[in-house]
Design a protein around this motif. Structure first.
Motif, mmCIF file in Angstrom:
data_model
loop_
_atom_site.group_PDB
_atom_site.id
_atom_site.type_symbol
_atom_site.label_atom_id
_atom_site.label_comp_id
_atom_site.label_asym_id
_atom_site.label_seq_id
_atom_site.Cartn_x
_atom_site.Cartn_y
_atom_site.Cartn_z
ATOM 1 N N GLY A 1 75.245 -42.412 -37.270
ATOM 2 C CA GLY A 1 75.170 -43.628 -38.081
ATOM 3 C C GLY A 1 76.451 -44.007 -38.787
ATOM 4 O O GLY A 1 76.471 -44.953 -39.579
ATOM 5 N N LYS A 2 77.529 -43.281 -38.513
ATOM 6 C CA LYS A 2 78.828 -43.613 -39.110
ATOM 7 C C LYS A 2 79.901 -43.584 -38.022
ATOM 8 O O LYS A 2 79.659 -43.102 -36.914
ATOM 9 N N PHE A 3 81.078 -44.105 -38.385
ATOM 10 C CA PHE A 3 82.195 -43.913 -37.462
ATOM 11 C C PHE A 3 83.380 -43.315 -38.214
ATOM 12 O O PHE A 3 83.518 -43.472 -39.427
ATOM 13 N N TYR A 4 84.179 -42.598 -37.458
ATOM 14 C CA TYR A 4 85.329 -41.867 -37.994
ATOM 15 C C TYR A 4 86.554 -42.296 -37.190
ATOM 16 O O TYR A 4 86.458 -42.551 -35.996
ATOM 17 N N VAL A 5 87.678 -42.355 -37.855
ATOM 18 C CA VAL A 5 88.883 -42.837 -37.180
ATOM 19 C C VAL A 5 89.923 -41.725 -37.144
ATOM 20 O O VAL A 5 90.241 -41.124 -38.181
ATOM 21 N N VAL A 6 90.413 -41.437 -35.952
ATOM 22 C CA VAL A 6 91.530 -40.504 -35.802
ATOM 23 C C VAL A 6 92.794 -41.334 -35.602
ATOM 24 O O VAL A 6 92.951 -42.023 -34.593
ATOM 25 N N ASP A 7 93.645 -41.317 -36.589
ATOM 26 C CA ASP A 7 94.917 -42.045 -36.635
ATOM 27 C C ASP A 7 94.732 -43.559 -36.745
ATOM 28 O O ASP A 7 93.794 -44.137 -36.204
ATOM 29 N N THR A 8 95.625 -44.149 -37.495
ATOM 30 C CA THR A 8 95.518 -45.576 -37.822
ATOM 31 C C THR A 8 96.847 -46.249 -37.506
ATOM 32 O O THR A 8 97.555 -46.724 -38.381
#
Ligand SMILES: [Zn+2]
Ligand SMILES: [Zn+2]
Length: 371
Positions: free
Chosen positions: A87-94
């Motif tokens: 139910g969530k999202f995670y970001v690797v590097d921006t």
């Protein structure tokens, strides 16, 4: 007009009629009232959209939100991978431009669970401030948690400082209920590795664990840059390993063992050497030196394929492509040595590539997040 050149049954008056309809249509869309009506319809669709599809059912999903390295590409943002789970999202590097991708794909920004930075090179952190801002503006209920190796406190403090005036403007303008100070900004979490440093750089450490999703930091070799991590996401029996930058690094195969997906950066040495030569020929010494220097701390497509084989991963996905292969021939050249190492189960990602890993399955579905 010569009827002989017209198809049977089509007469000049038909062309005149079509031309009149076309002219009327052009006149209509040049009318500001019609333009406003069209825009109103588009606006209502635009503001109603939230792309919750990647979170709709319980699966592990990976969307590549930036596939290029520092060299400019009109088709690709810099390094960014989004992982959807629970139910969530995670970001690797921006990487720079990557948040615009997430916005264009209508990812529900308030449902961000955290950010994991592999290292602090600019092509991996440039959009961190934008990610904080856009998820805050979408009513993220708390500060944005940002995980990374030692030094993450400096990076987060720097972005928080740079955006602090922006926060004041927006809270004063829109009101505390719309832009609350309490949920603004980022909280830094230092991810440490277990044990003493080794020459092999083979340590791991748990970066995040909520009982269902576990994120493990994997030490990699991007010397002289330290710290440098890859991250492994394990969720209900499915798994993905996402690298930042690294040179061929045998311990990664062990840490990635059995993963469904390996999302790896890759640099074509022959193409980069060609850029180095071209820069020398045109007297651009600065570019020549940079193109020379970067060849020794990235992994090649063939080396990444060998690690994928050794780890036994299901699918190898190339991203952070250096240089970005933006046409068919360039992609062929970029991966020209891969089939000799790994004949199948590899792919080159585009911005928007989506990999779905259903639970209780070995399937890997390949699609796009914007479809
Ligand atoms: Zn780097
Ligand atoms: Zn990089």
């Amino acid at each position: 007009m010569n009827d002989a050149i017209l198809s049977p049954g089509i007469r000049p008056w038909a062309f005149a009629g079509a031309a009149a309809v076309l002219a009327a249509g052009v006149a209509a869309i040049m009318n500001p009232n019609v333009q406003q009506a069209l825009f109103d319809r588009a606006a209502s669709e635009l503001t109603a959209i939230s792309n919750t599809a990647p979170l709709a059912d319980d699966a592990l999903r990976v969307a590549v939100c930036g596939t290029s390295a520092p060299l400019p590409s009109t088709a690709r943002a810099k390094a960014c991978v989004a992982v959807f789970a629970g139910g969530k999202f995670y970001v690797v590097d921006t990487g720079p431009e990557s948040v615009e991708n997430l916005m264009l794909w209508n990812v529900p920004m308030a449902q961000i669970g955290g950010v994991f930075l592999t290292h602090f090179h600019s092509d991996h952190i440039g959009d961190l401030g934008e990610l904080q801002l856009q998820s805050w503006a979408a009513r993220r209920p708390h500060q944005l948690d940002v995980y990374g190796g030692p030094g993450i406190e400096d990076v987060v403090a720097g972005f928080n400082g740079a955006y602090s005036h922006d926060q004041t403007y927006r809270t004063e303008h829109h009101g505390e209920s719309i832009m609350p100070l309490a949920s603004w900004g980022m909280a830094a979490h230092v991810v440490t590795l277990e044990g003493e440093p080794t020459r092999a750089k083979d340590r791991v450490g748990v970066a995040y664990d909520d009982g269902e999703l576990r994120v493990t930091a994997i030490e990699v070799d991007h010397a002289p840059i330290e710290p440098a991590y890859a991250y492994r996401f394990d969720y209900k029996g499915r798994s993905v390993v996402i690298t930042g930058d690294y040179k061929a690094h045998p311990p990664l195969a062990k840490a990635a063992a059995g993963a469904d997906l390996l999302v790896s950066e890759a640099l074509s040495r022959s193409m980069t050497a060609s850029l180095e030569t071209a820069a020398r020929s045109s007297g651009r010494g600065q570019v020549e030196t940079i193109m020379h220097d970067i060849q020794d701390y990235h992994i090649s497509p063939e080396e990444a394929a060998a690690i994928a084989n050794e780890a036994g991963v299901g699918l190898l996905v190339y991203y952070h492509l250096s240089p970005a292969p933006d046409n068919f021939l360039a992609r062929r050249l970029f991966a020209s040595g891969v089939n000799a190492v790994r004949t199948d189960d590899w792919t080159i990602a585009e911005d928007g590539s989506l990999y779905t890993l259903p639970l209780d399955s070995n399937e890997i579905e390949i699609g796009r997040i914007d479809e």
